[in-house]
Design a protein around this motif. Sequence first.
Motif, PDB file in Angstrom:
ATOM      1  N   ARG A 187       0.827  -1.209   0.000  1.00  0.00           N
ATOM      2  CA  ARG A 187       0.000   0.000   0.000  1.00  0.00           C
ATOM      3  C   ARG A 187       0.860   1.257   0.000  1.00  0.00           C
TER       4      ARG A 187
ATOM      5  N   THR B  67       0.845   4.545  -2.488  1.00  0.00           N
ATOM      6  CA  THR B  67       0.782   5.912  -1.954  1.00  0.00           C
ATOM      7  C   THR B  67       1.882   6.785  -2.543  1.00  0.00           C
TER       8      THR B  67
ATOM      9  N   ASP C 277      -1.499   8.864   3.342  1.00  0.00           N
ATOM     10  CA  ASP C 277      -2.531   9.291   2.394  1.00  0.00           C
ATOM     11  C   ASP C 277      -3.799   9.616   3.186  1.00  0.00           C
TER      12      ASP C 277
ATOM     13  N   THR D 270      -7.419   9.603   1.474  1.00  0.00           N
ATOM     14  CA  THR D 270      -7.963   8.267   1.188  1.00  0.00           C
ATOM     15  C   THR D 270      -8.404   7.575   2.467  1.00  0.00           C
TER      16      THR D 270
END
Length: 353
Positions: free
Chosen positions: A18, A22, A166, A169
């Motif tokens: 992840r 990002t 992030d 998000t």
Amino acid sequence: MRRKALFFLPSSIGGAERMTITIGKMLPKDEFEVKFIIVGRNSGSIGCFIPSEYATEFLHISNVWDFFTFKIMRIMRRERPHVVFCSLMVYNSRVALAAHLTGGVKIVVRNNNDFTQMRKDKLLLCKATYPFANVIIAQQEEMKQDIINHIPKVADKVVVLQNPVDVSTIKAKANAPSPFPLDIRQNGCNYVCVARFAYAKGQDVLAKAFAILAKRNKDAHLYFVGKYDENDRYYKKVKQLVTDTGLDNRVHFVGFDDDPYRWMRHCNCLVLPSRREGLPNVLIEAQYLGIPVAATVSLPVIRRIVKEGVNGYTVPSNNPQALAEAMEKAIKLHDVPVTYKSAEPSEFVELFR
């Protein structure tokens, strides 16, 4: 003309994967053309975290020895990237070697863990290929020193950048409705652990800790949110621990969820029981959601992320009794402040130019 940037990541889902996405999203679209190369036996579920406006490609490999380097080289020769990036150590060496052999490609790699626990054959490959990299990102000072200790010749290439967050998000996904049943939601004693099932993640330690806590708090529930294989030996061990303590109706195995933030946002305490971590993004994300944490100190930086009695409590690894006590104290904290200073997007962007 925009510069092409290829981001290599495995099809599995974890913090390093992840984080790769990002960082890719941070690169200005008017300057970079970002493409994600998903690597694995199948495309997995990582694609659900990649926004639809980004190009993706699946690269099938059976394992890291499956002509991986040559397959990467074919992609690089076709795509002709300005820069390549990888954030998983087992892949970093192959990406660095492929880019070096291709020529004319800037190489940026990021360590997701330290070298201490790495197998000797994989470590030797990193020692041989890391000098090809232009930039090596360490997540904290201890990791930088670990890299230099193992590969002294790359000392001038290592930079320390805290993991970016992030926030937009995270908060957007966290706005989803609570996943907890109404009767359980109202008890105010819901603990969540977000991690794939693995010995390093310490779910067995948490199962034992919760058994201790559950005797004193009859309303408490525990949710394991993360991918597991029902045939996996470690998963079976944790499941049996729960059954043996008679807590099957209070410990819930959720499995993979492409929106773990809704579980975090609506729980009362996030628990990190890990034996080993690189830099646990989930602790940082919990802060931005105002959720207290109970965490094991699997590496020194965790004591800098978690401020005792402010946004959570920390305990030594492999200590269920201490973890149970930390969980009981942490759940009493509310609207915890953000004490982690993430790297600025501009700091990452500069490395790719």
